[in-house]
Design a protein around this motif. Structure first.
Motif, PDB file in Angstrom:
ATOM      1  N   GLU A  84     -12.927  15.945   9.923  1.00  0.00           N
ATOM      2  CA  GLU A  84     -14.092  16.785   9.681  1.00  0.00           C
ATOM      3  C   GLU A  84     -13.856  18.208  10.182  1.00  0.00           C
ATOM      4  N   ALA A  85     -13.101  18.345  11.284  1.00  0.00           N
ATOM      5  CA  ALA A  85     -12.761  19.685  11.766  1.00  0.00           C
ATOM      6  C   ALA A  85     -11.955  20.435  10.708  1.00  0.00           C
ATOM      7  N   MET A  86     -11.003  19.749  10.088  1.00  0.00           N
ATOM      8  CA  MET A  86     -10.208  20.371   9.031  1.00  0.00           C
ATOM      9  C   MET A  86     -11.070  20.686   7.808  1.00  0.00           C
ATOM     10  N   ASN A  87     -11.928  19.769   7.438  1.00  0.00           N
ATOM     11  CA  ASN A  87     -12.762  19.962   6.252  1.00  0.00           C
ATOM     12  C   ASN A  87     -13.779  21.083   6.421  1.00  0.00           C
ATOM     13  N   SER A  88     -14.049  21.467   7.667  1.00  0.00           N
ATOM     14  CA  SER A  88     -15.066  22.491   7.918  1.00  0.00           C
ATOM     15  C   SER A  88     -14.627  23.881   7.473  1.00  0.00           C
ATOM     16  N   ASP A  89     -13.338  24.058   7.262  1.00  0.00           N
ATOM     17  CA  ASP A  89     -12.794  25.373   6.903  1.00  0.00           C
ATOM     18  C   ASP A  89     -12.136  25.277   5.526  1.00  0.00           C
ATOM     19  N   PRO A  90     -12.604  26.033   4.546  1.00  0.00           N
ATOM     20  CA  PRO A  90     -12.017  25.949   3.206  1.00  0.00           C
ATOM     21  C   PRO A  90     -10.565  26.405   3.137  1.00  0.00           C
ATOM     22  N   GLU A  91     -10.087  27.069   4.196  1.00  0.00           N
ATOM     23  CA  GLU A  91      -8.701  27.537   4.188  1.00  0.00           C
ATOM     24  C   GLU A  91      -7.761  26.676   5.029  1.00  0.00           C
ATOM     25  N   SER A  92      -8.268  25.580   5.601  1.00  0.00           N
ATOM     26  CA  SER A  92      -7.445  24.761   6.497  1.00  0.00           C
ATOM     27  C   SER A  92      -6.137  24.338   5.859  1.00  0.00           C
ATOM     28  N   PHE A  93      -6.197  23.892   4.599  1.00  0.00           N
ATOM     29  CA  PHE A  93      -5.034  23.289   3.970  1.00  0.00           C
ATOM     30  C   PHE A  93      -4.141  24.304   3.265  1.00  0.00           C
ATOM     31  N   SER A  94      -4.431  25.576   3.505  1.00  0.00           N
ATOM     32  CA  SER A  94      -3.515  26.625   3.035  1.00  0.00           C
ATOM     33  C   SER A  94      -2.433  26.914   4.071  1.00  0.00           C
ATOM     34  N   HIS A  95      -2.561  26.288   5.243  1.00  0.00           N
ATOM     35  CA  HIS A  95      -1.585  26.444   6.317  1.00  0.00           C
ATOM     36  C   HIS A  95      -0.693  25.216   6.390  1.00  0.00           C
ATOM     37  N   THR A  96       0.517  25.418   6.887  1.00  0.00           N
ATOM     38  CA  THR A  96       1.435  24.292   7.129  1.00  0.00           C
ATOM     39  C   THR A  96       1.880  24.337   8.586  1.00  0.00           C
ATOM     40  N   PRO A  97       1.480  23.329   9.396  1.00  0.00           N
ATOM     41  CA  PRO A  97       0.563  22.233   9.052  1.00  0.00           C
ATOM     42  C   PRO A  97      -0.864  22.743   8.886  1.00  0.00           C
ATOM     43  N   PRO A  98      -1.773  21.918   8.354  1.00  0.00           N
ATOM     44  CA  PRO A  98      -3.168  22.346   8.201  1.00  0.00           C
ATOM     45  C   PRO A  98      -3.767  22.787   9.537  1.00  0.00           C
ATOM     46  N   GLN A  99      -4.535  23.865   9.497  1.00  0.00           N
ATOM     47  CA  GLN A  99      -5.182  24.399  10.693  1.00  0.00           C
ATOM     48  C   GLN A  99      -6.521  25.005  10.294  1.00  0.00           C
ATOM     49  N   PHE A 100      -7.548  24.787  11.137  1.00  0.00           N
ATOM     50  CA  PHE A 100      -8.852  25.377  10.853  1.00  0.00           C
ATOM     51  C   PHE A 100      -9.096  26.557  11.778  1.00  0.00           C
ATOM     52  N   ARG A 101      -9.855  27.517  11.272  1.00  0.00           N
ATOM     53  CA  ARG A 101     -10.173  28.727  12.039  1.00  0.00           C
ATOM     54  C   ARG A 101     -11.434  28.514  12.881  1.00  0.00           C
ATOM     55  N   SER A 102     -11.409  29.038  14.089  1.00  0.00           N
ATOM     56  CA  SER A 102     -12.616  29.065  14.919  1.00  0.00           C
ATOM     57  C   SER A 102     -12.717  30.427  15.600  1.00  0.00           C
ATOM     58  N   PRO A 103     -13.911  31.012  15.645  1.00  0.00           N
ATOM     59  CA  PRO A 103     -14.089  32.312  16.297  1.00  0.00           C
ATOM     60  C   PRO A 103     -13.734  32.243  17.777  1.00  0.00           C
ATOM     61  N   THR A 104     -13.293  33.336  18.338  1.00  0.00           N
ATOM     62  CA  THR A 104     -12.896  33.348  19.755  1.00  0.00           C
ATOM     63  C   THR A 104     -13.976  33.943  20.667  1.00  0.00           C
ATOM     64  N   GLY A 105     -15.126  34.304  20.102  1.00  0.00           N
ATOM     65  CA  GLY A 105     -16.187  34.811  20.961  1.00  0.00           C
ATOM     66  C   GLY A 105     -16.602  33.808  22.015  1.00  0.00           C
ATOM     67  N   ALA A 106     -16.573  32.524  21.650  1.00  0.00           N
ATOM     68  CA  ALA A 106     -16.907  31.475  22.621  1.00  0.00           C
ATOM     69  C   ALA A 106     -15.937  31.474  23.790  1.00  0.00           C
ATOM     70  N   MET A 107     -14.670  31.777  23.508  1.00  0.00           N
ATOM     71  CA  MET A 107     -13.680  31.796  24.581  1.00  0.00           C
ATOM     72  C   MET A 107     -13.880  33.021  25.478  1.00  0.00           C
TER      73      MET A 107
END
Length: 346
Positions: free
Chosen positions: A237-260
């Motif tokens: 579900e984390a991967m599915n949350s980002d429409p661009e996840s599967f454009s990366h190898t390996p798949p990766q989802f983006r998350s904003p860094t403001g929380a960090m």
């Protein structure tokens, strides 16, 4: 405000549960905020609605509504009689993604700081109160979501019935090795300053979701503590949350860094809200093996707030609501339900 309503087909053991997905126009920007509604089809209860707020990386559905047994806190709470709403803050999940997130992360500053989160929560709360014809709302926030929820509640005491702060930082002490001084989040040239070279967002692999979780499980065989079906659904579900996840190898989802950036400040003792200003009943939940929050934070909130109490989950992990029932999940869920059903004063 434009509202798009998508009614989801739902099948499963909890056949009396109804789910709807909404996209509401942001109150402050020309963007959309995603909200999922989860409730009993014929809910006879009259409790205030409940909003669930995700944390730093994984968006709302991945955090609170996995399609496997033991993976949906939203369904558990709906079964208990609450109309539940799950938000994706801006830049997360199914909410709007700005052009900055399609450019290299280094070209933008950390996205979605506390003021932005407060704005989104205000917009969502106002809409939910209209949908439910309610005067107040209950809010549960996990990790950074608990911080954001409390920061919102401080400014909007009149709209919050009860608040649940779950494994969240507060800024009570300044000795957090993972997130604070000396960590990758500190600017080495400017101590006590966030390392802005991290950029506006980060990329996350499936494997990165389990590193700290695995370390906090007090047994070698992780599947005995955490159902692999839940773990797999969480990662998927984390991967599915980002429409661009599967454009990366390996798949990766983006998350904003403001929380960090927010969390770094809290980790070095810089509070962004004051518990003494919170007037509503508060439940603070702290997992004994949490890698993110500290017991000092939980105790400080309880000591400073006007009406708050603490539930500590023995050996609980940061992800206790996704662990097996006997490993803390049952205690977590029952504590939340009992608190929400209790008298208004503690």
């Amino acid at each position: 405000m434009i509202i798009l309503l998508l009614i989801l087909p739902y099948t499963g053991s909890a056949s009396m549960i109804e789910k709807r997905d909404h996209l509401i126009g942001s109150c402050y920007l020309d963007e959309n905020i995603f909200i999922r509604e989860v409730k009993l089809k014929d809910n006879k209860h009259k409790q205030e609605p409940l909003l669930l707020v995700h944390g730093a990386r994984v968006a709302g559905i991945g955090s609170f509504d996995l399609p496997v047994q033991g993976g949906s806190l939203a369904e558990d709470l709906a079964q208990a009689g609450f109309d539940v709403y799950i938000i994706d803050l801006r830049r997360y999940g199914k909410s709007s993604r700005p052009k900055e997130m399609s450019r290299p992360a280094s070209e933008s500053k950390p996205l979605v700081r506390t003021p932005a989160a407060i704005d989104d929560l205000k917009c969502a709360v106002n809409q939910i109160l209209k949908w439910t014809d309610s005067q107040k709302i209950n809010i549960l926030g996990w990790a950074t979501g608990g911080h954001w929820a409390a920061a919102y509640a401080e400014q909007h005491n009149d709209s919050v019935n009860k608040l649940i702060i779950y494994n969240s930082l507060y800024g009570a002490v300044d000795d957090h090795k993972l997130l604070g001084k000396g960590s990758v989040f500190e600017d080495k040239l400017n101590p006590k300053q966030f390392n802005h070279s991290i950029g506006g967002y980060q990329l996350n692999t499936k494997e990165s979701l389990f590193q700290a979780w695995d370390l906090s499980i007090p047994m070698v065989e992780k599947d005995l503590w955490r159902d692999p079906l839940v773990a797999n659904a969480y990662a998927q579900e984390a991967m599915n949350s980002d429409p661009e996840s599967f454009s990366h190898t390996p798949p990766q989802f983006r998350s904003p860094t403001g929380a960090m950036a927010d969390s770094f400040e809290l980790a070095i003792g810089q509070k962004q809200w004051q518990a003494k200003h919170l007037l509503m009943p508060i439940l603070v939940i702290f997992s004994q093996n949490d890698f993110w929050s500290r017991k000092a934070d939980a105790l400080a909130i309880v000591n400073e707030a006007k009406q708050a109490h603490l539930v500590e989950i023995p050996d609980g992990t940061h992800f206790v609501h996704l662990d097996r029932a006997e490993k803390g999940r049952s205690l977590f869920v029952s504590s939340v339900v009992d608190f929400l059903n209790s008298d208004k004063s503690i």
